[in-house]
Scaffold this motif. Structure first.
Motif, PDB file in Angstrom:
ATOM      1  N   VAL A  12      19.182  32.470  17.666  1.00 57.65           N
ATOM      2  CA  VAL A  12      19.215  33.422  16.553  1.00 57.65           C
ATOM      3  C   VAL A  12      18.192  34.510  16.810  1.00 57.65           C
ATOM      4  O   VAL A  12      17.128  34.258  17.376  1.00 57.65           O
ATOM      5  CB  VAL A  12      18.916  32.716  15.209  1.00 57.65           C
ATOM      6  N   ARG A  13      18.506  35.721  16.379  1.00 56.57           N
ATOM      7  CA  ARG A  13      17.574  36.833  16.575  1.00 56.57           C
ATOM      8  C   ARG A  13      17.471  37.681  15.315  1.00 56.57           C
ATOM      9  O   ARG A  13      18.362  37.675  14.462  1.00 56.57           O
ATOM     10  CB  ARG A  13      18.016  37.719  17.730  1.00 56.57           C
ATOM     11  N   SER A  14      16.364  38.403  15.207  1.00 52.01           N
ATOM     12  CA  SER A  14      16.257  39.467  14.210  1.00 52.01           C
ATOM     13  C   SER A  14      16.082  40.765  14.979  1.00 52.01           C
ATOM     14  O   SER A  14      15.712  40.766  16.157  1.00 52.01           O
ATOM     15  CB  SER A  14      15.074  39.235  13.267  1.00 52.01           C
ATOM     16  N   PHE A  15      16.351  41.870  14.313  1.00 50.57           N
ATOM     17  CA  PHE A  15      16.292  43.170  14.969  1.00 50.57           C
ATOM     18  C   PHE A  15      15.048  43.939  14.541  1.00 50.57           C
ATOM     19  O   PHE A  15      14.356  43.569  13.583  1.00 50.57           O
ATOM     20  CB  PHE A  15      17.560  43.977  14.655  1.00 50.57           C
ATOM     21  N   GLN A  16      14.762  45.021  15.262  1.00 45.22           N
ATOM     22  CA  GLN A  16      13.580  45.824  14.961  1.00 45.22           C
ATOM     23  C   GLN A  16      13.655  46.406  13.547  1.00 45.22           C
ATOM     24  O   GLN A  16      12.665  46.457  12.832  1.00 45.22           O
ATOM     25  CB  GLN A  16      13.435  46.952  15.991  1.00 45.22           C
ATOM     26  N   LEU A  17      14.848  46.839  13.141  1.00 40.88           N
ATOM     27  CA  LEU A  17      15.048  47.350  11.789  1.00 40.88           C
ATOM     28  C   LEU A  17      15.461  46.201  10.874  1.00 40.88           C
ATOM     29  O   LEU A  17      16.323  45.388  11.230  1.00 40.88           O
ATOM     30  CB  LEU A  17      16.127  48.438  11.782  1.00 40.88           C
TER      31      LEU A  17
END
Length: 255
Positions: free
Chosen positions: A86-91
């Motif tokens: 799972v990842r989150s983004f910069q924004l």
């Protein structure tokens, strides 16, 4: 992290070009279960491309990605999420029309696939609600569960974004510049909270970060990328002493 811990992720000679630009040029390294690494490097070093490749948003031209002993190089982003990447983004990417609590609950319901089941027992919904409350407490957002994301500070919005990703229960959580756009006074508390949660839950982490004060205070293992390659992979003291790193990141680490 013990060197005896099983390998969770292995990158083998990953290569990716965009036209004449080699974004990834033979990247290889291993990440053990529960281990956390910080990836740093100048703009264009290949950091985000690497995370995009691991999460399945782009496909490498060659090389392979092994996760929990399975070759996932050609698996889709959805398949990888189901496997625990799972990842989150910069924004920040949350639902502004849902409360903090509802954002977490929506992530849990998605993971449990409750909406697609013709009959969802009340007990399953109750379990999801209890889990959402536990995650809010874990991230220190329980007192703000009734608020909407736009009512939060930028730091708390970042934590909410990460909490939504964490609610998918990953084995590997990847964060792209989690302190970007956050007030200086909040940066260290955010990173401390992230690493505290990863340690407590045994979740492995890959963090892209540009703030060198944050990197050197909170990281145990740092991977330095430059021109699509892994330049150095070591602990903070090794990174500080490396002459090549000094030349490339002189203004950021040694200013």
């Amino acid at each position: 992290m013990s060197s005896d811990s099983p390998v969770l992720l292995e990158l083998r000679d990953l290569r990716k070009s965009f036209g004449n630009v080699r974004a990834l040029d033979g990247v290889s390294f291993r990440l053990r279960k529960g281990e956390k690494i910080t990836i740093i490097g100048p703009n264009g070093a290949g950091k985000t491309t690497l995370v995009n490749a691991i999460s399945g948003y782009i496909r490498p031209d060659s090389g392979s990605i092994i996760f929990n002993g399975i070759d996932i190089t050609r698996k889709s982003p959805v398949e990888r999420v189901k496997m625990g990447i799972v990842r989150s983004f910069q924004l920040v990417s949350v639902f502004n029309n849902l409360t903090v609590f509802e954002n977490i609950l929506a992530s849990i319901i998605s993971r449990k696939d409750l909406l697609r089941k013709p009959i969802t027992p009340f007990i399953n919904i109750e379990d999801a609600i209890n889990e959402a409350e536990e995650i809010l407490t874990l991230f220190g957002l329980d007192s703000k569960s009734h608020l909407y994301p736009l009512d939060l500070s930028q730091g708390d919005r970042k934590l909410l974004d990460i909490a939504v990703a964490f609610a998918l229960r990953p084995f590997l959580l990847m964060l792209d510049e989690p302190t970007s756009g956050v007030a200086t006074k909040e940066k260290h508390s955010i990173m401390a909270k992230i690493y505290e949660i990863l340690d407590k839950t045994g979740t492995a982490g890959i963090v892209i970060e540009h703030d060198m004060d944050v990197v050197f205070k909170h990281s145990k293992r740092i991977v330095v990328m430059h021109q699509g390659k892994v330049l150095v992979d070591g602990d903070p003291e090794e990174i500080r002493k490396n002459d090549s790193v000094k030349q490339i990141l002189m203004g950021e680490i040694y200013a």
